[in-house]
Design a protein around this motif. Structure first.
Motif: not given
Length: 636
Positions: A363-368, A370-377, A397-402, A405-409
Motif C-alpha cells: 500500500x498504496x501501490x495504485x496511487x504511487x 506512476x509517480x516519478x520514482x525509479x521502481x515499484x518497491x 505492481x506491473x499492471x499499476x506501472x504499465x 518500472x522494475x518491481x522490487x520486493x
C-alpha cells in the motif's frame, strides 16, 4: 522501514595486472559447442548419475581460489566491460580464454596470456541497450594425450541504457569506525551484481539527516562515523553502484515534534502519532512546513554525503490522520506529490536523482506506481504470506506501472533469525531463500535480501541481519549470476507471463506429466511460463517435499525430480531447446562430465516433433531438477 519489534515495518582493482587481449567476435553468434561435442554431451536421462552431494569437500578445495567477476555491478551501453580474474595457483605464459555468451550463443572470445595470480581482462564494449551476458573463464588442463581447455569459473554482467532499466537492490547498515577498515562488504555485493545500495539508518536524526559531528549516534542509539559513510559511498561508486540514502518521509524526533506541533500528524482523538515511542509522524501535505523541510534534508544528504538518491520510507500505518486543526488527511493522496517534489528538489540542485518509495504491505501501490520514482518497491507483510501472494503482488505492481518500472520486493526472511543456527547449504533458511529468490525472479521482479558481507535481512530493522555460511553465500551469488545472465527472459517487456492461461485444463499450449502448479502450491513443481514471438521460457521451482506454501517459513530440502516430460505447441520449427540451472548441486547430481562447461550455461536438450489435429508440437524431457531450473525454447 523501521521495525517496531514485532513485524513490519582509488580504483578498487589496483594491484591487478592489466593485460592486452586478442578478441575474436563472431558475426552471427555460434552454438556453445561444435555439433560433434553437442551430440556427445546433450542431456540424456540414461547418462545421469543421481547422487546428491553438498558443494563441499574436494569440489570447494579445487575451485575456491579461482574466481571471475565484473569490476562493476552494471555497464552502460558503449562502456568497456572489465572482469577480474584470479587463479589459485601461479601460472606463467599460459593462454587463457574468456568466453562471452548471450543466452545459448557464444558471441565473443577473448584470449590473454596469463602472468601471475591475478589480472584484469577486457571483454570490450557492447552496443546493446538491455542485455544480459554470461562470462566463462577457460583454462588449459593437462590430460593424457595432450592439453585441453576447461571451464574454471563463471559470472555474468549486463549492459543497459539506464541504471533504472534493471535495479538490483542491496543494503548496508553498519557505519561505525571499525566498519571502514574493509571493503569486503562492497566486494560481496559487487559479486551479487547489486547496482543500487540502500544506506540504512545512516543519518543523525530523521528530521536532521546530516550531523554536525563526524561521530554520532542515530535515533536507535547506534554509533555512526560520517567518514565511513562517505568512504562507503565512494567505494560503491567505484564499483558502479548508486548510493541511496535512507530518509523516512514523515518521521521526526520528539524534540523536533515538540518544537513544531503544527507539523505533526494526529489521531482522531488529538493524540500525536508515534512509532515505537521514538518517531513522531509528521504532516506531509504540500501546504505544511514539514513537506519543504524533509525535501531540503534530502538535498542536504545528496550534497554533503554524496548520495545519488533517497529511499523514501513509510511505516504503513496510519493511512488516514488529522492535522493539528483537525482536518482529515488521506496519505495515499499526498504521497505522489511528495515523490514528485523530491525529484524536483534534487534535480534542481543538479544531482543524480534515484527515488525508491516504500509501499509497506503493498500500500498504496495504485496511487504511487506512476509517480516519478525509479521502481515499484513493496515491503511484504501478512496477510501476504504464501507463494501465490508473491505472484499476485508482482503482477499487480506491473499492471499499476504499465510494466515500465522494475518491481522490487523487500520480503524479509525470518527463518534466518528463528531457525537453528549452524546449518550450511542444507539449512531450512537457505532453502527458503533459494525458493523465494527463484520465485521473485521468475515472476519478473527482484528481491531486496542481500547486504553487508554475505548477510540476509530477517526483519524491518536492517541491523538485525543474519550472516550466511560460506556455501550458502556462494550459492546465492550463483542465483544472482543466473538472473543477470538470463535477464532477457526474466525482464524483457515482450516476454508475457502466461502460466495460468496456457497450461492445464483444455489448454494445449504447454502440457506436462508431473504434479505442477501455476501459483506455488506445496508438494508440486511451480511452473512459470513466459513467451514472445521468438522465445519461450519455462521456470521450474521445486516445492516437492515442502510441507507448506508459506514463503516466510523454513523449507525442507526439496526432493530431487527426474525425467520431467513436456509437450509444447510450436506451430513451427525450433532452433533449439536448452536447460540451465543455478544450483551448484548440478555439478555432482546431474553427472556432468569433467569436460562439460558450466552448469548454469545453456545445455542442449533433445526433442522430437509430432503432429496432431491441434497443430505441431515438440516433446522433450527435463532430466533433473533440484531447486530451480529454466527451459529456453528458441524459435526459428
Amino acid at each position: 522501514m523501521e521495525s517496531d519489534g514485532s513485524h513490519s515495518g582509488n580504483c578498487h582493482c589496483s594491484g591487478h595486472r592489466c593485460l592486452s587481449a586478442v578478441s575474436e567476435e563472431s558475426d552471427k553468434g555460434t552454438d556453445r559447442w561444435s555439433t560433434e561435442r553437442l551430440t556427445a554431451m546433450c542431456f540424456q536421462p540414461a547418462r545421469f548419475i543421481c547422487v546428491l552431494q553438498c558443494w563441499m569437500g574436494g569440489i570447494m578445495e579445487k575451485r575456491i581460489n579461482t574466481y571471475l567477476y565484473p569490476e562493476k555491478s552494471q555497464y552502460i551501453t558503449g562502456e568497456e566491460v572489465w572482469l577480474k580474474v584470479g587463479i589459485g595457483k601461479k601460472e606463467e605464459n599460459v593462454t587463457v580464454q574468456l568466453r562471452i555468451f548471450q543466452m545459448e550463443k557464444l558471441v565473443r572470445t577473448v584470449s590473454a596470456v596469463w602472468q601471475g595470480n591475478e589480472m584484469r581482462i577486457s571483454a570490450g564494449t557492447f552496443s546493446e541497450r538491455f542485455k544480459g551476458f554470461g562470462a566463462e573463464l577457460w583454462l588449459p588442463e593437462r590430460k593424457k594425450g595432450g592439453q585441453r581447455l576447461k571451464c574454471a569459473a563463471s559470472t555474468a554482467f549486463d549492459v543497459v541504457e539506464s541504471v533504472s532499466d534493471s535495479i538490483r537492490y542491496g543494503f548496508l547498515s553498519d557505519f561505525d569506525t571499525k566498519d571502514g577498515a574493509s571493503d569486503a562488504d562492497l566486494d560481496f555485493l559487487l559479486r551479487c551484481h547489486i547496482n543500487m545500495l540502500q544506506f540504512y539508518d545512516w543519518s543523525f536524526r530523521h528530521d536532521k539527516l546530516v550531523s554536525t559531528e563526524t561521530i554520532y549516534e542515530d535515533m536507535m542509539g547506534k554509533r555512526k562515523d560520517f567518514s565511513v559513510i562517505r568512504g562507503k559511498i565512494k567505494g560503491a561508486h567505484e564499483r558502479g553502484m548508486k548510493a541511496i540514502g535512507y530518509g523516512a518521509v514523515y518521521a521526526a524526533s520528539k524534540a523536533y515534534a515538540q518544537d513544531h506541533p503544527e507539523q505533526v500528524l494526529y489521531t482522531s482523538e488529538g493524540e500525536a502519532f508515534r512509532f515505537i515511542d521514538i518517531f513522531y509522524l509528521m504532516n506531509i501535505e504540500e501546504s505544511n512546513g514539514w513537506h519543504k523541510h524533509i525535501l531540503e534534508e534530502y538535498v542536504s544528504a545528496a550534497e554533503q554525503a554524496g548520495f545519488d538518491g533517497i529511499h523514501m520510507d513509510t511505516y504503513g500505518f496510519p493511512k488516514e490522520a488529522f492535522s493539528q486543526k483537525g482536518e482529515k488527511i488521506l496519505l495515499q493522496e499526498e504521497f505522489p506529490g511528495l515523490i514528485r517534489d523530491a525529484r524536483i528538489y534534487l534535480e534542481r540542485k543538479g544531482k543524480d536523482c534515484y527515488l525508491i518509495f516504500n509501499n509497506v504491505g503493498n500500500w498504496p501501490v495504485n496511487t504511487v506506481a506512476c509517480a516519478p520514482q525509479d521502481a515499484v518497491y513493496i515491503e511484504v507483510w501478512p496477510p501476504y504470506e504464501k507463494y501465490h501472494h508473491i505472484r499476485e503482488i508482482i503482477r499487480e505492481a506491473k499492471a499499476a506501472c504499465g510494466g515500465k518500472k522494475q518491481v522490487i520486493l523487500a520480503a524479509y526472511l525470518e527463518p534466518f533469525r528463528l531457525e537453528e543456527k549452524g546449518e550450511l547449504l542444507e539449512g531450512r533458511a537457505g532453502y527458503a531463500a533459494r525458493l523465494l529468490t527463484a520465485a521473485v525472479v521468475s515472476m519478473g521482479a527482484t528481491h531486496l535480501l542481500m547486504g553487508e558481507e554475505g548477510c540476509a535481512l530477517t526483519q524491518g530493522y536492517y541491523p538485525d541481519y543474519t550472516r550466511m555460511q560460506e556455501p550458502l553465500k556462494e550459492q546465492m551469488i550463483k542465483y544472482y549470476d543466473f538472473l543477470i545472465r538470463y535477464m532477457n527472459l526474466f525482464y524483457s517487456e515482450d516476454m508475457q507471463e502466461v502460466s495460468m492461461t496456457h497450461m492445464g485444463w483444455d489448454n494445449y499450449e504447454y502440457q506436462c506429466h508431473f504434479p505442477w502448479s501455476g501459483d506455488g502450491a506445496a508438494g508440486r513443481i511451480w511452473t512459470i511460463i513466459r513467451q514472445s514471438e521468438r522465445a519461450k521460457s519455462i521456470s521450474l521451482i521445486n516445492l516437492c517435499g515442502c510441507s507448506d506454501d508459506y514463503w516466510n517459513r523454513g523449507k525442507e530440502r526439496p526432493q530431487v525430480q527426474r525425467e520431467l516430460e513436456f509437450t509444447v505447441l510450436t506451430d513451427g520449427d525450433v532452433e533449439g531447446i536448452y536447460l540451465a540451472t543455478p544450483d551448484k548441486e548440478a555439478q555432482d547430481a546431474v553427472g556432468f562430465q569433467s569436460d562439460i562447461t558450466s552448469y548454469e550455461g545453456m545445455n542442449s536438450l533433445q526433442y522430437d516433433y509430432f503432429l496432431t489435429n491441434k497443430g505441431r508440437f515438440v516433446k522433450f524431457t527435463v532430466p533433473w531438477l533440484f531447486v530451480w531450473a529454466m527451459v529456453f525454447i528458441r524459435m526459428k
